[in-house]
Design an enzyme around this catalytic site. Sequence first.
Site, PDB file in Angstrom:
ATOM      1  N   HIS A  72       0.838  -1.196   0.000  1.00 36.33           N
ATOM      2  CA  HIS A  72       0.000   0.000   0.000  1.00 36.33           C
ATOM      3  C   HIS A  72       0.873   1.246   0.000  1.00 36.33           C
ATOM      4  CE1 HIS A  72      -4.105  -1.705   1.525  1.00 36.33           C
ATOM      5  NE2 HIS A  72      -3.568  -2.437   0.575  1.00 36.33           N
ATOM      6  N   TYR A 201      -9.750   5.196   7.212  1.00 31.89           N
ATOM      7  CA  TYR A 201      -9.942   5.583   8.606  1.00 31.89           C
ATOM      8  C   TYR A 201     -11.087   6.593   8.663  1.00 31.89           C
ATOM      9  CZ  TYR A 201      -5.553   3.360   9.992  1.00 31.89           C
ATOM     10  OH  TYR A 201      -4.564   2.445  10.244  1.00 31.89           O
ATOM     11  N   PRO A 293      -4.503   0.265  18.641  1.00 26.82           N
ATOM     12  CA  PRO A 293      -4.249  -0.228  17.283  1.00 26.82           C
ATOM     13  C   PRO A 293      -4.409   0.821  16.195  1.00 26.82           C
ATOM     14  CG  PRO A 293      -6.382  -0.983  18.056  1.00 26.82           C
ATOM     15  CD  PRO A 293      -5.720  -0.327  19.232  1.00 26.82           C
ATOM     16  N   LYS A 297       0.926   0.128  15.151  1.00 26.81           N
ATOM     17  CA  LYS A 297       2.309   0.120  15.633  1.00 26.81           C
ATOM     18  C   LYS A 297       2.679  -1.096  16.481  1.00 26.81           C
ATOM     19  CE  LYS A 297       3.635   3.842  13.698  1.00 26.81           C
ATOM     20  NZ  LYS A 297       3.633   3.454  12.311  1.00 26.81           N
ATOM     21  N   TYR A 385       3.238   6.978  10.067  1.00 25.68           N
ATOM     22  CA  TYR A 385       2.504   5.763   9.719  1.00 25.68           C
ATOM     23  C   TYR A 385       3.414   4.723   9.072  1.00 25.68           C
ATOM     24  CZ  TYR A 385      -1.590   2.964   8.545  1.00 25.68           C
ATOM     25  OH  TYR A 385      -2.513   1.948   8.479  1.00 25.68           O
TER      26      TYR A 385
END
Length: 395
Positions: A72, A201, A293, A297, A385
């Site tokens: 991704h 998200y 979550p 990480k 991220y």
Amino acid sequence: MRTQVAIIGAGPSGLLLGQLLHKAGIDAIIVERQSGDYVLSRIRAGVLEQVCIDLLDEAGVGERMHQEGLLHTGFEMLYGGQRHRIDMNHLTGGKNVMVYGQTELTRDLMDARTKAGLPTVYEVSDVAVHDFDSQKPRVTYQKDGQSHEIECDFIAGCDGFHGVCRASIPRSSITEFEKVYPFGWLGLLSDTPPVHDELIYVNSPRGFALCSQRSQTRSRYYLQVPLTDKVDEWTDDAFWQELRLRLDAPGREQLVTGPSIEKSIAPLRSFVTEPMRFGRMFLAGDAAHIVPPTGAKGLNLAATDVKYLSSALIEYYQEKSNAGIDSYSVRCLKRIWKGERFSWWFTQLMHRFPDQGAMASRLQEAELDYLLNSEAGSRTIAENYVGLPLDFDLS
């Protein structure tokens, strides 16, 4: 029995450590209280940072990940009814993440260990660690009604949040930091195509949602729910209906529903133990830290711990140097706290809190508006991220 490193816990951390040590010619025995099938049944994270991808390649177990994992280059954030794409690849100079389920990663590590004929003892009980503050640490356990003892040079505590290793440390020698969040994530796994080719998200007035995936035919979805909710109160139909209400119109149109393979509610917490070394015993992964979550990480920080620990042990045996094991805790914690900060911040940014008033909601919206409409703001999200460099700010 005698070995160089006794590893407690056969989850990804313990298995990865064992594999890296094996490749360096260092003997290790892994003991695990659950069965191998139980370990594989755990539904966990599926987003791997570049550091974790590289480490699996270094361990020689990355072939199937590269064949079946989904690379991704970005993800989407939905708020105010609008989607905003975080182009991680562009914003970080070419870095990406890999979607590859923890179950598959664990299977790869188990298969490599079995193929190499390395010892892993499953379904043990009464595991105890002894004399880790001396030159001759020991591990004892029960298996099939018989007592066993492992003499070793070092103990690696990869046995999770509820494991015996951290619990065996004198309370006066340890400092614990914890934040418990007032909600949980209701997760559903289904054999349905993902709603989108990248993760979404969602910050909605009804609460947070996450549209994730394990493959092109298996999806993982999450809903923010009160801690008082029970899994059996949520039918599949109720889950899908609530997810629709939190998505935008394109998401509702593209959502494919189906029977759940697994449903569970996970509470959210931030937790850190300091230090992570106690004589000749080291904590790694969930034994030392937990993150919400939201920032993906948990597994990645555990992999970093294992990288530092394996390098330190290899340096000890091959170069007769204590430098790596002496700096292990400090190196890990610097990276852990940065991961904890991002996970806490991202959780604050994307969730609705029970006591969140109008002022807090407006400030949250203003921050999202800035971050998602500013290249500098979006880069902050992207850099964290994909994962900060392995030795970021260690001077």
